[in-house]
Design a protein around this motif. Structure first.
Motif, PDB file in Angstrom:
ATOM      1  N   UNK A 139      11.178   3.636   6.726  1.00 59.10           N
ATOM      2  CA  UNK A 139      11.101   2.912   7.464  1.00 59.10           C
ATOM      3  C   UNK A 139      11.838   2.005   8.145  1.00 59.10           C
ATOM      4  N   UNK A 140      12.301   1.536   8.702  1.00 54.94           N
ATOM      5  CA  UNK A 140      13.048   1.233  10.087  1.00 54.94           C
ATOM      6  C   UNK A 140      12.435  -0.553   9.567  1.00 54.94           C
ATOM      7  N   UNK A 141      12.627  -0.558   9.152  1.00 53.78           N
ATOM      8  CA  UNK A 141      11.879  -2.508   8.212  1.00 53.78           C
ATOM      9  C   UNK A 141      13.579  -2.895   8.449  1.00 53.78           C
ATOM     10  N   UNK A 142      13.542  -4.168   9.132  1.00 59.58           N
ATOM     11  CA  UNK A 142      15.257  -4.895   9.011  1.00 59.58           C
ATOM     12  C   UNK A 142      15.354  -5.621   7.844  1.00 59.58           C
ATOM     13  N   UNK A 143      14.506  -5.942   6.827  1.00 59.98           N
ATOM     14  CA  UNK A 143      15.219  -6.174   5.640  1.00 59.98           C
ATOM     15  C   UNK A 143      13.731  -6.084   4.886  1.00 59.98           C
ATOM     16  N   UNK A 144      13.939  -5.742   3.418  1.00 60.81           N
ATOM     17  CA  UNK A 144      12.482  -5.210   2.996  1.00 60.81           C
ATOM     18  C   UNK A 144      13.082  -6.100   1.224  1.00 60.81           C
ATOM     19  N   UNK A 145      12.386  -6.964   0.810  1.00 59.89           N
ATOM     20  CA  UNK A 145      12.457  -8.005  -0.557  1.00 59.89           C
ATOM     21  C   UNK A 145      11.215  -7.998  -1.514  1.00 59.89           C
ATOM     22  N   UNK A 146      11.207  -7.161  -2.809  1.00 61.56           N
ATOM     23  CA  UNK A 146      10.468  -6.556  -3.605  1.00 61.56           C
ATOM     24  C   UNK A 146      10.554  -7.454  -4.992  1.00 61.56           C
ATOM     25  N   UNK A 147       9.870  -7.987  -5.646  1.00 60.73           N
ATOM     26  CA  UNK A 147       9.955  -8.807  -6.667  1.00 60.73           C
ATOM     27  C   UNK A 147       8.330  -7.958  -7.794  1.00 60.73           C
ATOM     28  N   UNK A 148       9.557  -8.118  -8.778  1.00 60.66           N
ATOM     29  CA  UNK A 148       9.446  -7.483 -10.160  1.00 60.66           C
ATOM     30  C   UNK A 148       8.581  -6.056  -9.867  1.00 60.66           C
ATOM     31  N   UNK A 149       8.955  -5.500  -8.954  1.00 57.85           N
ATOM     32  CA  UNK A 149       8.199  -3.725  -8.358  1.00 57.85           C
ATOM     33  C   UNK A 149       8.597  -3.029  -9.824  1.00 57.85           C
ATOM     34  N   UNK A 150       7.556  -1.772  -9.975  1.00 60.21           N
ATOM     35  CA  UNK A 150       6.969  -0.876 -11.269  1.00 60.21           C
ATOM     36  C   UNK A 150       7.563   0.707 -11.148  1.00 60.21           C
ATOM     37  N   UNK A 151       9.011   1.074 -11.273  1.00 59.01           N
ATOM     38  CA  UNK A 151       8.824   2.448 -10.972  1.00 59.01           C
ATOM     39  C   UNK A 151       9.609   3.434 -10.099  1.00 59.01           C
ATOM     40  N   UNK A 152      10.434   1.983  -9.029  1.00 65.79           N
ATOM     41  CA  UNK A 152      11.525   2.165  -8.417  1.00 65.79           C
ATOM     42  C   UNK A 152      12.467   3.087  -8.753  1.00 65.79           C
ATOM     43  N   UNK A 153      12.554   3.268 -10.026  1.00 63.30           N
ATOM     44  CA  UNK A 153      14.035   4.219 -10.920  1.00 63.30           C
ATOM     45  C   UNK A 153      13.048   5.502 -10.519  1.00 63.30           C
ATOM     46  N   UNK A 154      11.990   5.808 -10.201  1.00 62.36           N
ATOM     47  CA  UNK A 154      12.361   7.556  -9.381  1.00 62.36           C
ATOM     48  C   UNK A 154      12.055   8.137  -8.800  1.00 62.36           C
ATOM     49  N   UNK A 155      12.812   6.547  -8.005  1.00 63.44           N
ATOM     50  CA  UNK A 155      13.148   7.332  -6.628  1.00 63.44           C
ATOM     51  C   UNK A 155      14.274   6.857  -5.958  1.00 63.44           C
TER      52      UNK A 155
END
Length: 412
Positions: free
Chosen positions: A136-152
């Motif tokens: 997306x065009x989000x100016x800023x994205x913040x993630x807390x303890x995400x699961x499965x990021x390594x797949x992407x």
């Protein structure tokens, strides 16, 4: 309090719900809050209210609506099993589309400032934070303890705005080897920040969860999240001016209602050495009225030494001086006036939420105060009196005068 609104899906498949919370000012930058696997439950609504207090128009979309609308689960074993089942069935691509639709909904609100949009997600929403940054065009994205990021990770080159990811060192859903894989793929990229919080597990920032919540880590992560949001989309406040206004009403006008008006709805003050102050509007107002604002000596003065202004807090270094002509409940409780002149180096950590003061942590050396009013004999003790204030103003004053072994090292 917030309210539920309808959001139109981008693929024209219908509408879904979202919880909307507005700042006290009635407007601000827009932020989408990505839910955990438990739906828009009490915790996620509280998170939205927190970000609204920080000055954002916060929207928590129902990302399970395509499976089961209106999911609102507790943390019981039964609800946890259902949450996991929903998480496994979630169409991640559609979830990102629904986040994009939520951005569109925010753009259509007159309460949302035209300053770019942000995203903050937790758990399942933390994984979606990464995909929001890449898709997306989000100016800023913040993630807390995400699961499965390594797949992407193959999408990393598509990151457009700022990305902040918070990890837990002892997260069973994202172990050390996985974090290392993510780190290798993302480190060195412009506007990407990765943080790991030692000794804590998954969901360390989940309010009201005594099993997982870790306050020090949650506070540090939140400070970093707000800093990232403010750097990209605001809101921007002059914290120095806001603090000066508060201090003016405390010490000059001595107007308690005006002082309280500079603060959030439920603020707190903690004078660390004496543990005086108050938590919440009612107690703090009582403290200011009867034990602080009207109880300070008339010649009390603050001399600023330095000020550090961050994204959401100020650290002030100053010297407070006064003649002990009145009983000072907050500084010297239960001590009758001694008539002594006192000068104290002090440090104040002042936190803001939005344009209102949230808390004050005030530090000083109580031993120095007791020495100066004659209640503590410094002989043989590693403490000093007014000299501490004098040396702060004049660094050429002697150092190490309390160290008997200092002379012995001169020839070494």
């Amino acid at each position: 309090m917030g309210k539920m609104i309808k959001i139109r899906a981008g693929d024209s498949s219908g509408t879904f719900s979202g919880y909307l919370a507005l700042p006290a000012s009635g407007h601000g930058p827009g932020v989408v809050i990505g839910q955990e696997i438990f739906g828009i439950n009490a915790n996620m609504r509280e998170v939205a209210e927190l970000y609204a207090e920080e000055g954002y128009v916060a929207l928590v979309p129902d990302l399970f609506w395509r499976l089961e609308p209106g999911v609102d689960l507790s943390y019981s074993e039964e609800d946890f099993a259902k949450a996991i089942e929903l998480f496994k069935r979630l169409n991640v691509d559609k979830a990102v589309d629904d986040i994009e639709a939520s951005f569109s909904a925010l753009r259509g609100l007159e309460e949302v400032d035209d300053a770019g949009l942000g995203y903050v997600g937790f758990c399942m929403g933390g994984k979606l934070a990464y995909l929001t940054a890449t898709r997306t065009q989000a100016a800023v994205s913040v993630g807390y303890y995400g699961m499965g990021i390594e797949e992407y990770l193959e999408e990393a080159d598509n990151i457009k705005g700022r990305l902040v990811l918070h990890f837990a060192e002892e997260d069973d859903y994202c172990e050390a080897a996985t974090r290392q894989q993510i780190t290798q793929a993302l480190t060195g990229r412009t506007k990407v920040e990765l943080y790991t919080y030692r000794g804590v597990g998954h969901a360390f920032a989940r309010f009201g969860d005594d099993t997982h919540y870790d306050k020090p880590s949650a506070l540090m992560a939140h400070e970093r999240s707000i800093a990232a949001l403010k750097s990209e989309i605001g809101p921007h406040y002059n914290l120095s001016d806001l603090w000066e206004q508060h201090v003016y009403h405390e010490f000059d006008t001595r107007d308690v209602p005006a002082t309280m008006a500079t603060m959030v709805a439920e603020p707190y003050v903690n004078h660390i050495p004496t543990m005086t102050g108050g938590v919440g509007y009612k107690e703090l107002s009582r403290f200011y009225q009867h034990h602080f604002v009207h109880g300070n000596p008339p010649d009390m003065k603050l001399v600023p030494i330095s000020r550090t202004v961050g994204s959401s807090q100020i650290v002030d270094e100053f010297i407070m001086s006064f003649t002990h002509t009145t009983e000072i409940d907050w500084l010297l409780p239960n001590v009758e006036p001694t008539g002594k002149h006192v000068e104290i180096p002090m440090l104040g950590v002042v936190k803001f939420r939005g344009d209102k003061l949230y808390h004050e942590h005030i530090y000083w050396d109580q031993a120095s105060v007791l020495v100066q009013i004659g209640l503590l004999d410094p002989t043989g003790l590693p403490v000093a009196g007014i000299e501490t204030a004098h040396k702060l103003l004049d660094e050429t004053q002697p150092s190490n005068t309390l160290m008997q072994r200092w002379q012995k090292s001169e020839e070494k």
